[in-house]
Design a protein around this motif. Structure first.
Motif, short mmCIF file in Angstrom:
data_model
loop_
_atom_site.label_atom_id
_atom_site.label_comp_id
_atom_site.label_asym_id
_atom_site.label_seq_id
_atom_site.Cartn_x
_atom_site.Cartn_y
_atom_site.Cartn_z
N THR A 60 -14.90 11.21 16.54
CA THR A 60 -14.11 10.12 17.13
C THR A 60 -14.12 8.89 16.22
OG1 THR A 60 -14.69 10.91 19.35
CG2 THR A 60 -13.80 8.68 19.18
N SER A 61 -15.27 8.60 15.60
CA SER A 61 -15.33 7.44 14.70
C SER A 61 -14.35 7.58 13.53
CB SER A 61 -16.76 7.26 14.17
OG SER A 61 -17.08 8.25 13.21
N LEU A 62 -14.09 8.81 13.12
CA LEU A 62 -13.18 9.04 11.99
C LEU A 62 -11.72 8.83 12.39
CD1 LEU A 62 -14.86 12.19 10.39
CD2 LEU A 62 -15.18 9.77 9.79
N LEU A 63 -11.42 8.87 13.67
CA LEU A 63 -10.05 8.63 14.12
C LEU A 63 -9.60 7.21 13.85
CD1 LEU A 63 -10.05 10.46 17.60
CD2 LEU A 63 -9.24 11.32 15.40
N LEU A 64 -10.56 6.31 13.65
CA LEU A 64 -10.23 4.91 13.39
C LEU A 64 -9.96 4.64 11.91
CD1 LEU A 64 -9.99 2.33 15.12
CD2 LEU A 64 -12.35 1.78 14.45
N VAL A 65 -10.28 5.61 11.06
CA VAL A 65 -10.15 5.42 9.62
C VAL A 65 -8.75 4.97 9.19
CG1 VAL A 65 -10.16 6.63 7.39
CG2 VAL A 65 -12.10 6.87 8.96
N PRO A 66 -7.65 5.58 9.68
CA PRO A 66 -6.32 5.14 9.23
C PRO A 66 -6.03 3.67 9.48
CG PRO A 66 -6.18 7.25 10.36
CD PRO A 66 -7.57 6.74 10.60
N ALA A 67 -6.62 3.10 10.54
CA ALA A 67 -6.36 1.69 10.88
C ALA A 67 -7.37 0.75 10.23
CB ALA A 67 -6.39 1.51 12.40
N LEU A 123 -17.29 -1.95 10.19
CA LEU A 123 -15.96 -2.24 10.72
C LEU A 123 -15.71 -3.75 10.71
CD1 LEU A 123 -13.32 -1.30 12.03
CD2 LEU A 123 -14.47 -1.45 14.26
N SER A 124 -16.73 -4.53 11.04
CA SER A 124 -16.60 -5.98 11.06
C SER A 124 -16.29 -6.52 9.67
CB SER A 124 -17.89 -6.62 11.59
OG SER A 124 -18.15 -6.23 12.92
N VAL A 125 -17.05 -6.08 8.68
CA VAL A 125 -16.83 -6.52 7.30
C VAL A 125 -15.44 -6.12 6.84
CG1 VAL A 125 -17.58 -6.23 4.90
CG2 VAL A 125 -19.28 -6.48 6.73
N ASP A 126 -15.08 -4.89 7.14
CA ASP A 126 -13.78 -4.35 6.76
C ASP A 126 -12.65 -5.19 7.36
OD1 ASP A 126 -12.94 -1.10 5.91
OD2 ASP A 126 -11.43 -2.49 6.66
N ALA A 127 -12.81 -5.54 8.65
CA ALA A 127 -11.77 -6.30 9.35
C ALA A 127 -11.68 -7.73 8.83
CB ALA A 127 -12.04 -6.28 10.84
N VAL A 128 -12.82 -8.35 8.56
CA VAL A 128 -12.82 -9.73 8.06
C VAL A 128 -12.14 -9.80 6.70
CG1 VAL A 128 -14.29 -11.59 7.19
CG2 VAL A 128 -14.84 -10.47 9.36
N LEU A 129 -12.44 -8.84 5.82
CA LEU A 129 -11.80 -8.83 4.49
C LEU A 129 -10.30 -8.60 4.61
CD1 LEU A 129 -14.47 -6.80 2.48
CD2 LEU A 129 -14.02 -9.26 2.38
N GLY A 130 -9.90 -7.78 5.59
CA GLY A 130 -8.48 -7.59 5.84
C GLY A 130 -7.71 -6.89 4.74
N TRP A 131 -8.39 -6.10 3.94
CA TRP A 131 -7.72 -5.36 2.87
C TRP A 131 -6.80 -4.30 3.46
CZ3 TRP A 131 -12.86 -4.52 -0.31
CH2 TRP A 131 -13.25 -5.76 -0.86
N ASP A 132 -6.01 -3.66 2.59
CA ASP A 132 -5.10 -2.61 3.06
C ASP A 132 -5.87 -1.53 3.81
OD1 ASP A 132 -2.95 -3.87 1.98
OD2 ASP A 132 -2.74 -2.55 0.25
N THR A 133 -5.27 -1.04 4.87
CA THR A 133 -5.89 0.05 5.63
C THR A 133 -5.67 1.35 4.87
OG1 THR A 133 -3.89 0.53 6.90
CG2 THR A 133 -5.37 -1.15 7.78
N VAL A 134 -6.39 2.36 5.27
CA VAL A 134 -6.24 3.67 4.65
C VAL A 134 -4.82 4.19 4.83
CG1 VAL A 134 -6.96 6.10 4.78
CG2 VAL A 134 -8.68 4.26 4.88
N ALA A 135 -4.25 3.95 6.00
CA ALA A 135 -2.85 4.38 6.24
C ALA A 135 -1.91 3.68 5.28
CB ALA A 135 -2.48 4.08 7.69
N GLN A 136 -2.13 2.40 5.03
CA GLN A 136 -1.27 1.65 4.10
C GLN A 136 -1.45 2.13 2.67
OE1 GLN A 136 -2.70 -2.26 5.14
NE2 GLN A 136 -0.91 -2.70 6.43
N MET A 137 -2.71 2.45 2.31
CA MET A 137 -2.97 2.92 0.94
C MET A 137 -2.32 4.28 0.67
SD MET A 137 -6.92 1.77 0.09
CE MET A 137 -7.65 2.28 1.63
N LEU A 138 -2.18 5.10 1.73
CA LEU A 138 -1.64 6.44 1.57
C LEU A 138 -0.14 6.49 1.77
CD1 LEU A 138 -4.38 8.55 3.42
CD2 LEU A 138 -4.11 8.20 0.94
N SER A 139 0.43 5.38 2.22
CA SER A 139 1.88 5.38 2.49
C SER A 139 2.70 5.14 1.23
CB SER A 139 2.21 4.30 3.53
OG SER A 139 1.89 3.02 3.01
#
Length: 317
Positions: free
Chosen positions: A241-248, A301-317
């Motif tokens: 379930t934790s991996l389902l959040l990876v794209p976002a 997740l907190s660090v990732d969100a604060v940095l606000g870099w491209d999401t995995v979905a954006q990187m793969l699009s």
């Protein structure tokens, strides 16, 4: 002659009321609410709103935990792990605790509604308290070994409260696409699947306590091998379930989710194999590891969100 009651100082009474709130349990509020709010407003940190939501949520959790101690007053006196709680020791009376719980609940609702500007979050707090006390504590806990599975939903609610507060205050930018409330549901489900292995590991250690109190925790009513088999299954469910959040999320969360998840699964496997082979096991190792796993995952997740870099979905699009 009646036994003389111990005299408590004002400081002792204050400590007793703090203990009613179960401070260590409330740590989950911090671990879960902050990353949920940061991810909901990815790249836009609103410190003021986070602090207001944490305070309001803390009062709600304090109310729920105090009501829980009132409801469990009888069995807390029978278990070694809970005999030192304020009500079990008669440091605070049941009526005093009940009044304190009501005050904290009302304060939480008003705080979230008026100061955090989220009556939706306040409503979720009331729903959580009701569910925790009437569904889990008074109904499920003493009737079925599945008490932790379904009752654990109450412990998942901090992410929903945090998400509601953020969307109510920054809703204009958050209602586009699947990445709004679906993410909140995924975070909810991570904690939902995490709760059984976490609690059953503790239950294995304190099996005799639960048995003496007549609480049908899974380690009491099921053989150890079945308990560890279920722990393993729910651990896998948590990690998947934790991996389902990876794209976002970004690559930081993705790497930590995979690495910490593999660690969690490995330790659950070791506990299961140990029980299967009849060798001595230490379930509390998994209990503490589960705390560390959830903390590491949500900090990432907190660090990732604060940095606000491209999401995995954006990187793969």
């Amino acid at each position: 002659m009646e036994a003389e009651q111990p005299v408590t100082t004002f400081a002792d009474r204050v400590k007793a009321y703090i203990a009613l709130t179960k401070p260590r349990v409330i740590e989950l509020l911090l671990v879960a609410t902050i990353p949920a709010m940061l991810q909901a407003a990815r790249g836009n940190v609103d410190i003021g709103l986070i602090l207001l939501t944490l305070v309001g949520g803390w009062m709600g959790a304090a109310s729920a935990n105090t009501f829980n101690m009132v409801a469990d007053y009888d069995i807390d006196q029978l278990m070694r792990r809970t005999r030192r709680r304020p009500l079990a020791k008669d440091t605070v009376t049941v009526n005093q605790a009940r009044i304190f719980a009501w005050v904290m609940m009302i304060a939480s609702v008003l705080f979230l509604g008026l100061l955090a500007h989220s009556w939706l979050a306040a409503g979720f707090v009331v729903l959580t308290i009701w569910f925790y006390i009437y569904v889990y504590t008074k109904w499920l806990k003493r009737r079925t070994w599945q008490n932790v599975i379904w009752g654990g939903a109450a412990g998942c609610m901090p992410v929903i409260v945090g998400w509601a507060a953020t969307t109510d205050n920054h809703g204009g930018a958050l209602h586009a696409g699947w990445s709004s409330w679906i993410q909140a549901i995924i975070l909810f489900m991570i904690i939902f699947f995490w709760t059984p292995p976490h609690t059953w590991a503790l239950g294995m250690r304190y099996r005799e306590d639960y048995e003496a109190a007549g609480v049908p925790m899974m380690p009491v009513v099921k053989p150890p091998l079945e308990v560890t088999r279920q722990i393993l299954a729910y651990t896998w469910a948590t990690v998947i379930t934790s991996l389902l959040l990876v794209p976002a999320a970004g690559w930081i969360y993705a790497v930590v989710a995979v690495a910490s998840g593999a660690w969690f699964i490995l330790m659950a496997h070791r506990l299961h194999i140990g029980v299967k082979n009849g060798t001595p096991v230490k379930p509390m190792k998994l209990f503490f590891l589960s705390n560390n796993y959830l903390s590491i995952l949500f900090v990432a997740l907190s660090v990732d969100a604060v940095l606000g870099w491209d999401t995995v979905a954006q990187m793969l699009s």
